[in-house]
Structure formats: C-alpha cells, structure tokens
Write an enzyme that holds these catalytic residues in place. Structure first.
Site, short mmCIF file in Angstrom:
data_model
loop_
_atom_site.label_atom_id
_atom_site.label_comp_id
_atom_site.label_asym_id
_atom_site.label_seq_id
_atom_site.Cartn_x
_atom_site.Cartn_y
_atom_site.Cartn_z
CE LYS A 67 -0.29 -0.53 5.24
NZ LYS A 67 -1.61 -1.27 6.44
CE1 TYR A 111 10.29 32.52 2.10
CE2 TYR A 111 10.69 30.59 1.96
CZ TYR A 111 9.83 31.58 1.86
OH TYR A 111 9.90 30.98 0.78
NE ARG A 135 -6.94 0.76 10.44
CZ ARG A 135 -5.29 0.32 10.01
NH1 ARG A 135 -4.96 2.05 9.69
NH2 ARG A 135 -4.90 -0.24 9.46
CG MET A 186 7.27 24.52 -1.34
SD MET A 186 6.08 24.74 -2.31
CE MET A 186 5.13 25.60 -1.72
C1 LIG Z 1 -0.18 -1.77 6.68
C2 LIG Z 1 -0.95 -2.77 7.21
C3 LIG Z 1 0.15 -3.63 7.58
C4 LIG Z 1 1.21 -4.25 7.67
O1 LIG Z 1 1.98 -3.52 9.02
P1 LIG Z 1 4.03 -3.12 9.28
O2 LIG Z 1 3.65 -2.63 10.79
O3 LIG Z 1 3.98 -2.54 8.29
O4 LIG Z 1 3.65 -4.64 9.27
C5 LIG Z 1 -0.52 -4.74 8.04
N1 LIG Z 1 -2.11 -5.05 7.76
C6 LIG Z 1 -2.76 -4.13 8.09
C7 LIG Z 1 -4.10 -4.53 8.32
C8 LIG Z 1 -2.10 -2.51 7.84
O5 LIG Z 1 -3.38 -1.86 7.07
#
Ligand SMILES: *Cc1c(COP(=O)(O)O)cnc(C)c1O
Length: 821
Positions: free
Chosen positions: A488, A715, A586, A764
């Site tokens: 991701k 700045y 979550r 920036m």
């Molecule tokens: C990002 C994520 C992981 C990976 O976690 P790490 O700590 O980077 O290994 C595993 N499971 C879910 C659901 C995640 O969103």
C-alpha cells in the site's frame, strides 16, 4: 557455461551417483534455479536444499525442458526420458563436478578472498590483465558454495588465466572452495568485521580465509593487517605490501590526494616507484594497492603497472532500473558486457511485467575467449530464448553476424553514434529497454538519451536488500504459512510495480493495497498475484471486479453494497476477505456483530470468504502483551464461528511485521509483512535481525555561501550561525517530504562523510545546511538517509515520529531509481 560437454554417463561417474541412465544426453550447463533456465536440453539441474527445497522445482524444470537431474531421492518423479542421478548431497556433487572440470585444465589461477573488496579486486585485475591474457572469472560476485562451482564450470580450453573470488561466512567452508578453485596465486584483500558472527573470534575467521591459499605458490597480502592475527603463512613465496613496514616488498611511504586522484610513492626492489589511482576514497585506494602489488608480483614493470592502473574504471555490479522517455522503463547496465552478465541482465528484464514489449540494446562483446561465430551464436540463442521483441545490435561484430538473430524487430548499427542518430526512427514507446554494452561503446550516452532526466533528488531502492529482508522473514515463519506483502501507499514510498515484480518473481503469496486504484495500477503493470484491497470504495466495484482484485469487507453496509453489486452483474462466489475488529477500532466487525455476520454469510452465493483477519495494535510492545493476548482470543473466537457457518476453511491471518517474530504462535495460515520488507522492525534491534533499509534518499548542493555570524538565514530570519561560517543550499524541501519539523538544526544530513545540521526554516524546495569548516562544493552529494550513516529510524526520532511516516512522506516528485545486483 559454454563449450564444456560431458555425457550424462560421465557425470554420473564423476559424482559417483546412483540411479539409472534411461537415455544418453550431453550436458554443458548447470542449473540450480528453475526460473533461470535456458538451453534446457543441455542442462543438468541440481535440486539443492536451501531456503526452499530444490526437489519441489524438479517438475517445473522438467516442463522447461530439462531432462537431467541430480537429486537426493528420485523414484517418486515419474517423468519420461529423464535421468535422475541420486546422491547424498546434491551441492557436494555439484562441487565435485566443478572440481573435476577444473582439474582438466592447467591454466594459471588467481584465488582472491578477504572481507571486503573481493569483487572489485577481481574485476580490476581483469581490467588490468585482459590485454595479455584470456581470462575466465566469477560472474558478478558469485563467490559462495554455489557460486564458485558455477564460476569454475565456465573454464574452457581457450582460457589462459582464471581469477576467482571465494567468500565464506563460517568455519569449514574454505576447504571446499579451495578444492574447486585450486589457486596457484593467492590475493588477500581487506579484512574487516563482515561475518564475524560466524566465527568464535576474528583470528579464527582470518585463518579460515587463509585456507584458500594452502596450496598456493605465491601469496600477495597486506603485511600490516595480517601481522595482528599472528597467522602462519604456508605459501612458498610471499609478496607483501605495507604502509608502515619498510621491509615489505612494496612499501608505500607517501600518499597525496590530487583533485579526484590519489598519488602513491613506494619502495620496490630498491627503487622508488609511483602510481596514480583514479579514485580517492579509502576503499578504492586499498583495493588499487592490492592490484598494484599483484601486478608487480606477476612480473609487470612498475611503469606498466602504473600506466594501466591510471586507467582503471569504476566497477558497477548493479543494474539500474529507471523511468524512461515515452513511458518506457530503462534497465541500465552500460558498464560491462560478457555472456554471464548478459544472462543475468536478461533474467532481470524477464522479471519486468510493466510493459508488454521488451527491447535489448547490446554492443559487441569483448574478451569472451570464444571465436566470434561461437560467441554470437550463443548470444543469439540466449536472446532468442528470452521473449525479446526488439533487438538493437551495436558494433561491427554484431552487425556482421546479424544473420544469427531472428527477432521480430531487429536493427544493427556499426557504432553508438550511428545508433543515436537514428533514435527517433527507432520509436521507443511503452517498452522495457535493457541497455547493455562494453565500456568502450559509451552506452551511457544511450542511457542518457532514453532515461528521463532525474532531477537531482533521488530515492534509490536496493531490490537485493528487499529480497534479503523478505528471506529473513521467510526464515522466521513456520512452514506452510503464506506471506502477504503490504504494498500500500506506493510500497511504503518505495515504488509500485518495481517492488511488486520483485515480490511476484520471488513468490510471495498475496499482495495488499489500500485502494482499488492502487490495485488497478499493479494489474496494468502485469502483476497477477492475488491482491487484497483494504479500503474498497463502492463507487469503484466495477474496476475491482474487472481487475480481479479482492475486497476487504469490514462492515454490514459494505457487505450489502457488494452483494447488491454482484447480484446486478451476475457475479457468483467472488473472493472477499472479512476483517474483524479485535481492538484497533478502525475498521472491522466487532465480536458482538459476528453472529449477525454469520447469518448474512450463510448460503450467500455471491461471495466466497477467502480469508478472515484482524490487526494487532501493539504487537511490538511488551507492555501491551496482555492486550495482544486478548486480541488473539477475540480473533480465534470470531474465525471459529465464521468457519463453522461457512463449512469450509478460510485463510486466517493476524500478524504484521512485529508480530511475526514476537507472536509466532499467532502466525496462523498467513502473515502480513509490511515495514519489515522495507528494512525496519520496531520489535527487534536491527543488529539482531540483519534487516537493511532498502532506500537511500539523496540530493545535492545547489550553492555554497559564506555567511557572517551577524546575518540571518531563511524565512522569518529563523537561522543564524554561531560564528562566521559557510552554508550549503541543498535541493530538498518540505514539498519533497523533508518536513519543516527538521528545520533549525533538528535535522541532519551527511555531506562528505560528516553529519551537518540544518540552519533556518526548511523551505518548499530547498533547505540550508551549516557546512562551516568543511571542504564542500556545488554539486556535491548529500545523503538524507541511508542504511549506514543515518537510518530512517534516526530521522523519525529527530522529529518525534515513526519510520513509516518518514518513508511514505517522500513525495512522488522525488524520482525512484532501482538497483539490482
Ligand atoms: C499496513 C498494514 C500491515 C502491515 O503492518 P507493518 O507494521 O508495516 O508490518 C498489516 N496489516 C494491515 C491491516 C495493515 O493495514
């Protein structure tokens, strides 16, 4: 890998194997990896047991056309017309075969070992001696128990010199390599701390290394270094070099940096001699002295040695993958060219799926030791076997052997300049292009024309390190447990298809992305692994199903939406994943909702539950272990209920990176590996895991200014120097991901080996560093993070965040360049 032919019956005798020969074959190639097979008919496959058992790949190798196998047990493979040679240890058999092969030739052989610099010294000796000798050497750094036999197997009758490096990581390994290489001349390179952990003390390591030289007639080594180990040297003759001891054969007494070169003076045979090295870093200087000593020991005159060393060229063992013009990808290997490295580069090209079209630009190959007809026939065969769509040959020799090639689209040019004139007509578009040339063809000009201009801030990603990290975790999971790699957010900032291609080639089981469009991008880049989407939006279900992506279902609303969608499109049994909320709060079904969920899933024909999973909130933290145990209990309760309702088994997974090592009992059927792949594990110190960050972020100095203490910088007049001094303005700012929080001395960057602080606010696109007292110039490289000087963990600490945020913050404006060895 060529012109060595043995009948399989002969091989059977040499390695003293059992089993029956059912059909006679001629063998000329050795394979250990079923993914890397060409000219299968002449190949012998060794089923080695490494991380994965080679016996599992026998069938795959057979399908690829291999008919001869060396295995530990054979009868269960019922494959027609195939020979199974049965031995106790296939690796030992491969080594014995290579040793036998070596014994048939009486060429001179140089053996190289040491902790650092083996490959560089080998490649440089090759550069220095190739004018007079026909040399065979290890491809790249093939110096292991497997690499050495494969290297030695290449010796042919045309070679007059072999240069082989040997690497070991623990005791009782060197004798095996010595028996295969049988060096007559030994060269010892720098001894450092690498692999100390494999030995009870550093002396034991050095003595083990020296076993490579036990039958040498001559040994070349650094006197200053070896004396500290009280090693007893067995070679009849030695050639020592030293920076301290004037009795050494080569005593270096004066060293001066001259611009980017390094000038040495030494005593040799009662004379004063000199040498100019075209490098100025310490490692290169030491490696060059080793080569200098070796040339003198081989009888070259001091004048000749100096003349050749002055022209040494840098050695790059890395392939570089970058974005090109017109949506092309460019693999740059424009530094050397020989059959072995061509094969490695072609394999890497083969791993790339992002474009359908694959192109090779190749120059003439020098110094192969083969007659041109044989050489170019082999090149043509190699390329013909690799699904190359477009071939561009550059050089007189390739041009005059063009009739050997039979590629859909092929062009030949007499030299690089002529090819560059035709660049437009060659119409490069949407293709992956491998650029591979001998140095004298200056293919870097082609690479410059085809690669997108990288603006000067780049993030370099080392794909070998990625693989090393993956293999580390594979060694930590129980057998049968699958790996889902989390890619991701652009693979935590490290890239999309480049990382995914590597993971796919190395057989992870699943990929996961956050959003549907991330999954679509992977599919469009040729990734066909199953992909789980953590956050699927109902508005893009059509894309989801079109690209065969698998959604996570985390709420009743989402389940309802998906089932309705499936109903509307006549979709049945679509693979989905159920997320259970065991405490993260979550996304996901809470335990009290599982019963209702089960009611909805019962007899539901629209979805098939591929997996059930949950997410640990603090798998890395000992102080929350009780809570983790609670999460595990809740998870077990949930999946048991779901499996009972469904009546079939699902994949169950809970662990993220930190969970893999700390909660092995919770690995279930699969683990979700995220940040660990990229080189960070917050649960275990890096020194214990051997994990390496895969990314290096670097930029360069745009301007250097002298600033009086009274002036202010940046700045808001935010910065000031303690006394009159100097600042460097560098090409990275908060829009690149170098957050404002790093300003005013909080953040540091590495310039010329020194960590220096920021001054004033980060702007920036730029920021300023205090480089007072350092000899720095415009254009000098600046490192923001790497694996050695300043890790991402360190940056995270500076501004009170976590490595995840540092990595994913690096903006898409920063070009990514990928390296592969
Ligand atoms: C990002 C994520 C992981 C990976 O976690 P790490 O700590 O980077 O290994 C595993 N499971 C879910 C659901 C995640 O969103």
């Amino acid at each position: 890998m060529h012109s060595n032919q043995y009948s399989i019956t002969e091989v059977k005798q040499i390695i003293n194997a059992g089993g029956n020969i059912v059909k006679e074959y001629t063998i000329s190639l050795l394979f250990t990896d079923s993914r890397r097979i060409n000219n299968a008919a002449e190949g012998l496959f060794f089923a080695l047991s490494g991380r994965r058992n080679g016996h599992e790949f026998v069938a795959e190798a057979y399908v690829a056309g291999v008919r001869n196998f060396v295995v530990e047990h054979g009868p269960e493979f019922n494959l027609p017309e195939a020979n199974f040679l049965i031995v106790a240890d296939p690796l030992a058999a491969m080594q014995a075969l290579a040793a036998h092969h070596r014994s048939k030739f009486n060429l001179q052989v140089i053996g190289i070992t040491g902790s650092n610099g083996k490959t560089i010294v080998k490649e440089w000796l090759y550069q220095l001696l190739a004018a007079d000798r026909n040399i065979v050497r290890n491809p790249k750094s093939y110096n292991s128990q497997i690499g050495v036999p494969l290297s030695v197997w290449q010796i042919s009758s045309s070679n007059t010199l072999g240069i082989f490096e040997a690497g070991i990581s623990t005791i009782n390994e060197m004798d095996k390599l010595e028996a295969i290489i049988k060096p007559e001349i030994g060269v010892l390179t720098h001894i450092g701390t690498a692999h100390d952990e494999g030995f009870s003390n550093p002396r034991e390591k050095v003595l083990e290394k020296l076993r490579l030289f036990k039958n040498c007639t001559k040994l070349i080594y650094n006197y200053d270094q070896l004396i500290t180990y009280q090693a007893d040297i067995k070679a009849k003759e030695t050639f020592t070099w030293s920076r301290k001891f004037n009795q050494a054969n080569l005593y270096v007494f004066s060293e001066t940096t001259i611009a980017k070169n390094y000038y040495l003076r030494a005593h040799y045979q009662n004379q004063e001699i000199e040498c100019l090295i075209p490098f100025s870093d310490q490692a290169s200087i030491e490696n060059a002295i080793v080569c200098w000593a070796t040339m003198l020991a081989l009888g070259y005159s001091a004048v000749e040695a100096d003349k050749r060393i002055e022209r040494l060229a840098p050695v790059s063992m890395r392939l570089e993958l970058k974005n090109g013009i017109n949506n092309c990808s460019v693999i740059d290997d424009s530094y050397n060219s020989d059959l072995q490295s061509l094969e490695i580069a072609l394999n890497f090209l083969g791993q790339q799926n992002q474009h359908h079209k694959k192109t090779v630009i190749l120059s003439d190959i020098y110094q192969s030791g083969l007659p041109q007809e044989v050489l170019y026939r082999q090149v043509a065969e190699l390329i013909g076997g690799k699904k190359v769509d477009k071939f561009i040959g550059v050089g007189e020799a390739l041009s005059s052997h063009q009739s050997y090639f039979n590629i859909d689209e092929q062009h030949f040019f007499k030299d690089t300049a002529t090819m560059l004139q035709q660049l437009k007509q060659l119409d490069f578009k949407d293709e992956t292009i491998l650029i591979k040339g001998s140095r004298s063809f200056e293919f870097e000009r082609i690479s410059r024309a085809l690669a997108q201009k990288a603006h000067e801030t780049v993030m370099e990603i080392n794909l070998n390190t990625l693989l090393g990290n993956l293999n580390f975790y594979k060694s930590k999971i129980k057998s049968g447990v699958k790996v889902m790699a989390m890619v991701k957010a652009f693979s935590y900032g490290s890239g999309t298809f480049e990382v995914a291609n590597m993971l796919q080639y190395n057989k992870v089981d699943y990929l996961a992305v956050a959003y549907i469009d991330e999954g679509v991008a992977l599919r469009q880049a040729g990734i066909n692994l199953p992909v789980m989407v953590l956050n699927p939006e109902a508005s893009a279900f059509d894309k989801l199903t079109e690209y065969k992506l698998e959604p996570v279902i985390y709420s009743f609303g989402l389940l309802d939406d998906f089932v309705r969608y499936a109903l509307g499109c006549d979709i049945l049994h679509y693979p989905v994943h159920i997320k259970v909320d065991t405490g993260m709060h979550r996304l996901g079904f809470e335990n009290h909702e599982i019963e209702t969920l089960c009611d909805m899933l019962e007899d539901n024909r629209y979805v098939r539950i591929q997996s059930v999973f949950s997410h640990l909130v603090a798998s890395e933290a000992a102080k929350h272990d009780d809570f983790t145990k609670t999460q595990i209990k809740r998870f077990e309760k949930a999946f048991k209920e779901i499996e009972k309702t469904l009546g079939y088994k699902v994949i169950k997974h809970l662990c993220n990176t930190a969970g893999i090592i700390r909660w092995p009992s919770a690995q279930y059927d699969m683990v979700r590996l995220g940040i660990g792949l990229y080189g960070v594990d917050s649960a275990v110190p890096a020194s214990e895991t051997g994990l390496q960050p895969i990314a290096t972020l670097k930029t360069s100095i745009a301007q250097v200014k002298k600033i009086p203490a009274a002036d202010t910088i940046s700045y808001g007049r935010s910065g000031k120097l303690a006394r009159d001094g100097k600042i460097a303005t560098v090409r990275i700012g908060y829009a690149d991901g170098y957050l404002r929080a790093f300003g005013n001395g909080i953040g540091k960057m590495l310039v010329k080996g020194t960590l220096v602080p920021t001054v004033g606010n980060i702007t920036m696109d730029m920021c300023m560093l205090d480089v007072s007292g350092l000899d720095v110039r415009e254009g000098d490289e600046v490192i923001i993070f790497d694996e050695q000087h300043q890790r991402i963990e360190e940056l995270a600490k500076q501004i009170g965040t976590i490595p995840y945020e540092i990595l994913t913050n690096v903006s898409q404006r920063v070009k990514r360049v990928y390296f592969y060895e």
